[in-house]
Design an enzyme around this catalytic site. Sequence first.
Site, short mmCIF file in Angstrom:
data_model
loop_
_atom_site.label_atom_id
_atom_site.label_comp_id
_atom_site.label_asym_id
_atom_site.label_seq_id
_atom_site.Cartn_x
_atom_site.Cartn_y
_atom_site.Cartn_z
N ASP A 72 0.84 -1.20 0.00
CA ASP A 72 0.00 0.00 0.00
C ASP A 72 0.88 1.25 0.00
O ASP A 72 2.10 1.17 0.21
CB ASP A 72 -0.98 0.00 1.18
CG ASP A 72 -0.30 -0.23 2.53
OD1 ASP A 72 0.94 -0.18 2.60
OD2 ASP A 72 -1.01 -0.45 3.51
N ASN B 184 -7.80 -1.03 13.41
CA ASN B 184 -9.23 -1.26 13.15
C ASN B 184 -9.45 -2.49 12.27
O ASN B 184 -10.50 -2.67 11.69
CB ASN B 184 -9.84 -0.03 12.47
CG ASN B 184 -9.13 0.32 11.17
OD1 ASN B 184 -8.16 -0.36 10.78
ND2 ASN B 184 -9.59 1.34 10.48
N HIS C 203 -7.71 -3.22 9.52
CA HIS C 203 -7.45 -3.05 8.09
C HIS C 203 -6.30 -3.94 7.61
O HIS C 203 -5.41 -4.30 8.38
CB HIS C 203 -7.27 -1.57 7.70
CG HIS C 203 -6.00 -0.90 8.15
ND1 HIS C 203 -5.96 0.42 8.52
CD2 HIS C 203 -4.73 -1.35 8.25
CE1 HIS C 203 -4.72 0.74 8.82
NE2 HIS C 203 -3.95 -0.32 8.67
N GLU D 88 -9.70 -0.56 4.32
CA GLU D 88 -10.33 -0.12 5.56
C GLU D 88 -11.63 -0.88 5.80
O GLU D 88 -12.16 -1.52 4.88
CB GLU D 88 -10.63 1.39 5.46
CG GLU D 88 -9.38 2.26 5.35
CD GLU D 88 -8.69 2.48 6.70
OE1 GLU D 88 -8.77 1.62 7.59
OE2 GLU D 88 -8.07 3.55 6.85
C1 GLP Z 1 -0.46 0.66 8.50
C2 GLP Z 1 -0.28 -0.04 7.13
C3 GLP Z 1 -0.49 -1.52 7.21
C4 GLP Z 1 0.12 -2.04 8.49
C5 GLP Z 1 -0.70 -1.54 9.64
C6 GLP Z 1 -0.12 -1.87 11.01
O1 GLP Z 1 -1.30 1.76 8.41
N1 GLP Z 1 -1.11 0.50 6.09
O2 GLP Z 1 0.05 -2.15 6.06
O3 GLP Z 1 0.13 -3.44 8.49
O4 GLP Z 1 -1.01 -0.15 9.52
O5 GLP Z 1 0.92 -1.03 11.40
P1 GLP Z 1 1.87 -1.32 12.63
O6 GLP Z 1 2.67 -2.51 12.25
O7 GLP Z 1 2.73 -0.10 12.79
O8 GLP Z 1 0.99 -1.59 13.78
#
Ligand code: GLP
Length: 241
Positions: free
Chosen positions: A67, A136, A138, A143
């Site tokens: 992403d 959340n 995602h 989302e």
């Molecule tokens: C981000 C990314 C995701 C990621 C998630 C968790 O916003 N878009 O690809 O897996 O949130 O992030 P973290 O590993 O910092 O908890």
Amino acid sequence: MNIIIKNNAFEINEYAASMVAAYVHNNPQRVLVFPTGNTPLGLYKNLNGLVARKELSFSSSYLLELDEYLGIAAHDQRNLFQWLKRSFIDQVDFPEDHLYRFQADAADIDTETRRIEQVIKKHNGIGLLVLGIGPNGHLGFNEPGSPFDSRTRVIDLTRASLESSANYWGDISVVPTQGLTLGMQTLSEAQQTIMIVTGKHKADILYQMIKGEVTPDLPASFLRTMKNVTILADKDAVSML
Ligand code: GLP
């Protein structure tokens, strides 16, 4: 869906790296999708070490980013491909022309999302998909509310995602409000999927993902319907299960 539990994030990162290495060893020419976020940083450290010690090579593999923030140019500090470069790509040995990134500032974004789908098709689908989970539920930037049949597209980021991204960039005012993401259907076609979940702050969402209903309101619940999925979780992350 297979769940593997380890004592802590350190053990999870080592185990995740060994799974990635085994996949690449057996499938050297496939497309690998990697996420950003704090969760995979330990995995990247381990993979960087394996490549440095010549125990692993990505020289025949392809990398595709999961992403990206919409409109954020390649040189911008917040560009997620830059994040992957800093923590992982620059330390390992993917050939330059095996790296696929979103051109997030492309003039025609629909053509850009179609191009990414064509890249995947050209390589016979995603080989290995590595995921984290958003606060959340995602997946990538899919989302809550993302249809299970969605493909690569632009998406409006939710308040919860903007707030969690603010931790990366200092303040919510500098977090881009839209993202580009591989779609739910696109992700579901991966040959193998690994999701890494560590820390107490992920315990509630992991509980909902595993025990709640399979619904677009919690995109990660879709993993329960997919083939060949492994959840790697530490004890803190499974503390509510
Ligand atoms: C981000 C990314 C995701 C990621 C998630 C968790 O916003 N878009 O690809 O897996 O949130 O992030 P973290 O590993 O910092 O908890």
